[in-house]
Design an enzyme around this catalytic site. Structure first.
Site, PDB file in Angstrom:
ATOM      1  N   ARG A   1       0.816  -1.212   0.000  1.00 49.69           N
ATOM      2  CA  ARG A   1       0.000   0.000   0.000  1.00 49.69           C
ATOM      3  C   ARG A   1       0.851   1.264   0.000  1.00 49.69           C
ATOM      4  O   ARG A   1       0.300   2.359  -0.008  1.00 49.69           O
ATOM      5  CB  ARG A   1      -0.869   0.008   1.248  1.00 49.69           C
ATOM      6  CG  ARG A   1      -2.326  -0.378   1.003  1.00 49.69           C
ATOM      7  CD  ARG A   1      -3.000  -0.416   2.364  1.00 49.69           C
ATOM      8  NE  ARG A   1      -4.410  -0.220   2.312  1.00 49.69           N
ATOM      9  CZ  ARG A   1      -5.313  -1.187   2.319  1.00 49.69           C
ATOM     10  NH1 ARG A   1      -4.942  -2.443   2.313  1.00 49.69           N
ATOM     11  NH2 ARG A   1      -6.592  -0.896   2.324  1.00 49.69           N
TER      12      ARG A   1
ATOM     13  N   ARG B   1     -21.231  -3.301   2.200  1.00 47.02           N
ATOM     14  CA  ARG B   1     -20.442  -4.524   2.406  1.00 47.02           C
ATOM     15  C   ARG B   1     -20.766  -5.169   3.750  1.00 47.02           C
ATOM     16  O   ARG B   1     -20.924  -4.486   4.759  1.00 47.02           O
ATOM     17  CB  ARG B   1     -18.958  -4.191   2.344  1.00 47.02           C
ATOM     18  CG  ARG B   1     -18.055  -5.363   2.724  1.00 47.02           C
ATOM     19  CD  ARG B   1     -16.663  -5.195   2.198  1.00 47.02           C
ATOM     20  NE  ARG B   1     -15.909  -4.149   2.859  1.00 47.02           N
ATOM     21  CZ  ARG B   1     -14.663  -3.814   2.511  1.00 47.02           C
ATOM     22  NH1 ARG B   1     -14.041  -4.450   1.529  1.00 47.02           N
ATOM     23  NH2 ARG B   1     -14.039  -2.843   3.146  1.00 47.02           N
TER      24      ARG B   1
ATOM     25  N   ARG C   1     -18.058  -4.061   8.804  1.00 46.17           N
ATOM     26  CA  ARG C   1     -16.758  -3.668   9.348  1.00 46.17           C
ATOM     27  C   ARG C   1     -16.847  -2.299   9.999  1.00 46.17           C
ATOM     28  O   ARG C   1     -17.508  -1.409   9.487  1.00 46.17           O
ATOM     29  CB  ARG C   1     -15.721  -3.646   8.224  1.00 46.17           C
ATOM     30  CG  ARG C   1     -15.004  -4.985   8.096  1.00 46.17           C
ATOM     31  CD  ARG C   1     -14.150  -5.052   6.885  1.00 46.17           C
ATOM     32  NE  ARG C   1     -13.244  -3.919   6.735  1.00 46.17           N
ATOM     33  CZ  ARG C   1     -12.383  -3.794   5.740  1.00 46.17           C
ATOM     34  NH1 ARG C   1     -12.322  -4.729   4.820  1.00 46.17           N
ATOM     35  NH2 ARG C   1     -11.597  -2.749   5.667  1.00 46.17           N
TER      36      ARG C   1
ATOM     37  N   ARG D   1     -10.380   6.776   4.096  1.00 43.37           N
ATOM     38  CA  ARG D   1      -9.604   5.696   3.463  1.00 43.37           C
ATOM     39  C   ARG D   1      -9.370   5.986   1.984  1.00 43.37           C
ATOM     40  O   ARG D   1      -8.318   5.657   1.440  1.00 43.37           O
ATOM     41  CB  ARG D   1     -10.300   4.353   3.667  1.00 43.37           C
ATOM     42  CG  ARG D   1     -10.127   3.853   5.115  1.00 43.37           C
ATOM     43  CD  ARG D   1     -11.179   2.836   5.509  1.00 43.37           C
ATOM     44  NE  ARG D   1     -11.165   1.678   4.664  1.00 43.37           N
ATOM     45  CZ  ARG D   1     -12.241   0.939   4.370  1.00 43.37           C
ATOM     46  NH1 ARG D   1     -13.410   1.254   4.865  1.00 43.37           N
ATOM     47  NH2 ARG D   1     -12.123  -0.110   3.609  1.00 43.37           N
TER      48      ARG D   1
HETATM   49  P1  ADP Z   1     -11.856  -4.565  -1.549  1.00 46.79           P
HETATM   50  O1  ADP Z   1     -11.194  -5.805  -1.003  1.00 46.79           O
HETATM   51  O2  ADP Z   1     -11.180  -4.040  -2.775  1.00 46.79           O
HETATM   52  O3  ADP Z   1     -12.044  -3.498  -0.507  1.00 46.79           O
HETATM   53  P2  ADP Z   1     -14.303  -6.221  -1.692  1.00 46.79           P
HETATM   54  O4  ADP Z   1     -13.922  -7.422  -2.493  1.00 46.79           O
HETATM   55  O5  ADP Z   1     -14.437  -6.370  -0.228  1.00 46.79           O
HETATM   56  O6  ADP Z   1     -13.315  -4.979  -2.057  1.00 46.79           O
HETATM   57  O7  ADP Z   1     -15.666  -5.648  -2.317  1.00 46.79           O
HETATM   58  C1  ADP Z   1     -16.312  -4.503  -1.750  1.00 46.79           C
HETATM   59  C2  ADP Z   1     -17.832  -4.731  -1.761  1.00 46.79           C
HETATM   60  O8  ADP Z   1     -18.303  -4.759  -3.132  1.00 46.79           O
HETATM   61  C3  ADP Z   1     -18.279  -6.066  -1.140  1.00 46.79           C
HETATM   62  O9  ADP Z   1     -19.507  -5.865  -0.493  1.00 46.79           O
HETATM   63  C4  ADP Z   1     -18.449  -6.988  -2.351  1.00 46.79           C
HETATM   64  O10 ADP Z   1     -19.450  -7.994  -2.117  1.00 46.79           O
HETATM   65  C5  ADP Z   1     -18.909  -6.013  -3.436  1.00 46.79           C
HETATM   66  N1  ADP Z   1     -18.440  -6.380  -4.778  1.00 46.79           N
HETATM   67  C6  ADP Z   1     -17.245  -6.931  -5.120  1.00 46.79           C
HETATM   68  N2  ADP Z   1     -17.159  -7.105  -6.455  1.00 46.79           N
HETATM   69  C7  ADP Z   1     -18.328  -6.634  -6.970  1.00 46.79           C
HETATM   70  C8  ADP Z   1     -18.865  -6.534  -8.319  1.00 46.79           C
HETATM   71  N3  ADP Z   1     -18.168  -6.929  -9.384  1.00 46.79           N
HETATM   72  N4  ADP Z   1     -20.107  -5.988  -8.458  1.00 46.79           N
HETATM   73  C9  ADP Z   1     -20.806  -5.576  -7.379  1.00 46.79           C
HETATM   74  N5  ADP Z   1     -20.366  -5.648  -6.109  1.00 46.79           N
HETATM   75  C10 ADP Z   1     -19.145  -6.169  -5.905  1.00 46.79           C
HETATM   76  P1  ADP Z   2      -9.974  -2.295   2.023  1.00 52.19           P
HETATM   77  O1  ADP Z   2      -9.491  -3.213   0.959  1.00 52.19           O
HETATM   78  O2  ADP Z   2     -11.447  -2.248   2.138  1.00 52.19           O
HETATM   79  O3  ADP Z   2      -9.362  -0.933   1.969  1.00 52.19           O
HETATM   80  P2  ADP Z   2      -8.354  -3.804   3.951  1.00 52.19           P
HETATM   81  O4  ADP Z   2      -9.067  -4.923   4.596  1.00 52.19           O
HETATM   82  O5  ADP Z   2      -7.371  -4.115   2.887  1.00 52.19           O
HETATM   83  O6  ADP Z   2      -9.466  -2.783   3.441  1.00 52.19           O
HETATM   84  O7  ADP Z   2      -7.602  -2.921   5.063  1.00 52.19           O
HETATM   85  C1  ADP Z   2      -8.255  -2.462   6.207  1.00 52.19           C
HETATM   86  C2  ADP Z   2      -7.317  -1.569   7.009  1.00 52.19           C
HETATM   87  O8  ADP Z   2      -6.192  -2.321   7.460  1.00 52.19           O
HETATM   88  C3  ADP Z   2      -6.715  -0.399   6.241  1.00 52.19           C
HETATM   89  O9  ADP Z   2      -7.567   0.740   6.226  1.00 52.19           O
HETATM   90  C4  ADP Z   2      -5.423  -0.137   7.035  1.00 52.19           C
HETATM   91  O10 ADP Z   2      -5.688   0.536   8.254  1.00 52.19           O
HETATM   92  C5  ADP Z   2      -5.002  -1.559   7.396  1.00 52.19           C
HETATM   93  N1  ADP Z   2      -4.123  -2.141   6.367  1.00 52.19           N
HETATM   94  C6  ADP Z   2      -4.409  -3.201   5.549  1.00 52.19           C
HETATM   95  N2  ADP Z   2      -3.381  -3.477   4.750  1.00 52.19           N
HETATM   96  C7  ADP Z   2      -2.400  -2.570   5.025  1.00 52.19           C
HETATM   97  C8  ADP Z   2      -1.092  -2.322   4.512  1.00 52.19           C
HETATM   98  N3  ADP Z   2      -0.574  -3.066   3.512  1.00 52.19           N
HETATM   99  N4  ADP Z   2      -0.372  -1.304   5.049  1.00 52.19           N
HETATM  100  C9  ADP Z   2      -0.873  -0.545   6.044  1.00 52.19           C
HETATM  101  N5  ADP Z   2      -2.104  -0.715   6.562  1.00 52.19           N
HETATM  102  C10 ADP Z   2      -2.877  -1.721   6.070  1.00 52.19           C
END
Ligand code: ADP
Ligand code: ADP
Ligand code: ZN
Length: 219
Positions: free
Chosen positions: A92, A131, A164, A175
């Site tokens: 990141r 989500r 979450r 974020r």
């Molecule tokens: P990230 O890990 O990048 O934060 P997630 O995989 O958790 O994203 O997806 C974020 C939200 O969007 C979840 O609620 C997931 O079910 C939904 N989502 C993921 N892919 C799609 C898609 N292609 N179309 C609609 N909703 C999606």
């Molecule tokens: P999303 O894909 O929805 O942004 P993640 O589950 O990947 O969320 O991350 C949730 C939180 O965990 C981030 O907002 C950050 O606080 C922390 N985090 C996750 N991965 C990293 C990383 N590689 N470096 C620093 N912080 C991280």
């Protein structure tokens, strides 16, 4: 047809990294390494690392690189990561990306590259606020777009679905700003070395998965 097996899924929060990484890792037979999930596990089991990470995660800020990198190094030392990994939410920062390149080079298996999942910001907010995740097995759902068969119950394991703590609108806004400032520079980082693929993240989960497999096929 063989597939690349050392890949980073890059993209803003809500782009679908976790959803796609889960499927892709199963398809490739390599682990899905999500630093967010690793941190949440430390938080819920109340380890010292979890207590430190929690203060940053609640605000929507990044956990410091040193903490993140030592956790990932431990994970990569596990036997199942020898054949590759799908990285989700890591790296990141440019410092994390540089350290990952170094760690993989030391093992003699460089990173194949990074896939940027592109999704417009208004859609990201709707994806994140809708989500839900399973408290037992971490499966991801969306209230509208991938709802469970029975309300509030995980299809896979029957566990309860939760929101979450950092998916409220104010933390989501924070974020997204952190993504633009600290993580977006990775697009140029990977592009410079010819290791970036761009994939349209709009459309169904199946459609996006097919595009991903298309760019990761290595004849
Ligand atoms: P990230 O890990 O990048 O934060 P997630 O995989 O958790 O994203 O997806 C974020 C939200 O969007 C979840 O609620 C997931 O079910 C939904 N989502 C993921 N892919 C799609 C898609 N292609 N179309 C609609 N909703 C999606
Ligand atoms: P999303 O894909 O929805 O942004 P993640 O589950 O990947 O969320 O991350 C949730 C939180 O965990 C981030 O907002 C950050 O606080 C922390 N985090 C996750 N991965 C990293 C990383 N590689 N470096 C620093 N912080 C991280
Ligand atoms: Zn479950």
């Amino acid at each position: 047809m063989s597939m690349r097996t050392r890949v980073v899924l890059l993209g803003p929060p809500g782009a679908g990294k976790g959803t796609q990484a889960d499927r892709l890792a199963a398809r490739l037979g390599v682990p899905h390494v999500s630093t967010g999930e690793l941190f949440r596990h430390h938080v819920s089991t109340q380890t010292p690392l979890g207590r430190e990470a929690d203060t940053y995660m609640r605000r929507g800020d990044l956990v410091p690189d040193a903490v993140t990198l030592s956790m990932v190094a431990d994970r990569l030392a596990d036997a199942d990561a020898a054949r590759g990994a799908v990285f989700d939410g890591f790296p990141r920062t440019v410092a994390q990306a540089t350290a990952l390149d170094q760690q993989l080079a030391e093992r003699g298996h460089p990173l194949d590259g990074a896939v940027l999942l592109e999704v417009p910001e208004d859609v990201l907010v709707l994806r994140l606020t809708g989500r839900r995740f399973c408290a037992e097995c971490q499966a991801t759902y969306h209230l509208e777009w991938s709802p469970p068969a029975i309300a509030d119950r995980c299809d896979r394991c029957g566990g309860p679905l939760r929101r979450r703590a950092d998916d409220d609108e104010a933390t989501v806004t924070r974020r997204l700003a952190v993504y633009r400032a600290e993580t977006f520079p990775l697009v140029a980082f990977y592009e410079k070395s010819g290791r970036l693929w761009r994939v349209d993240g709009l459309g169904s989960v199946d459609q996006v998965a097919a595009r991903l497999e298309g760019v990761l096929a290595s004849d």
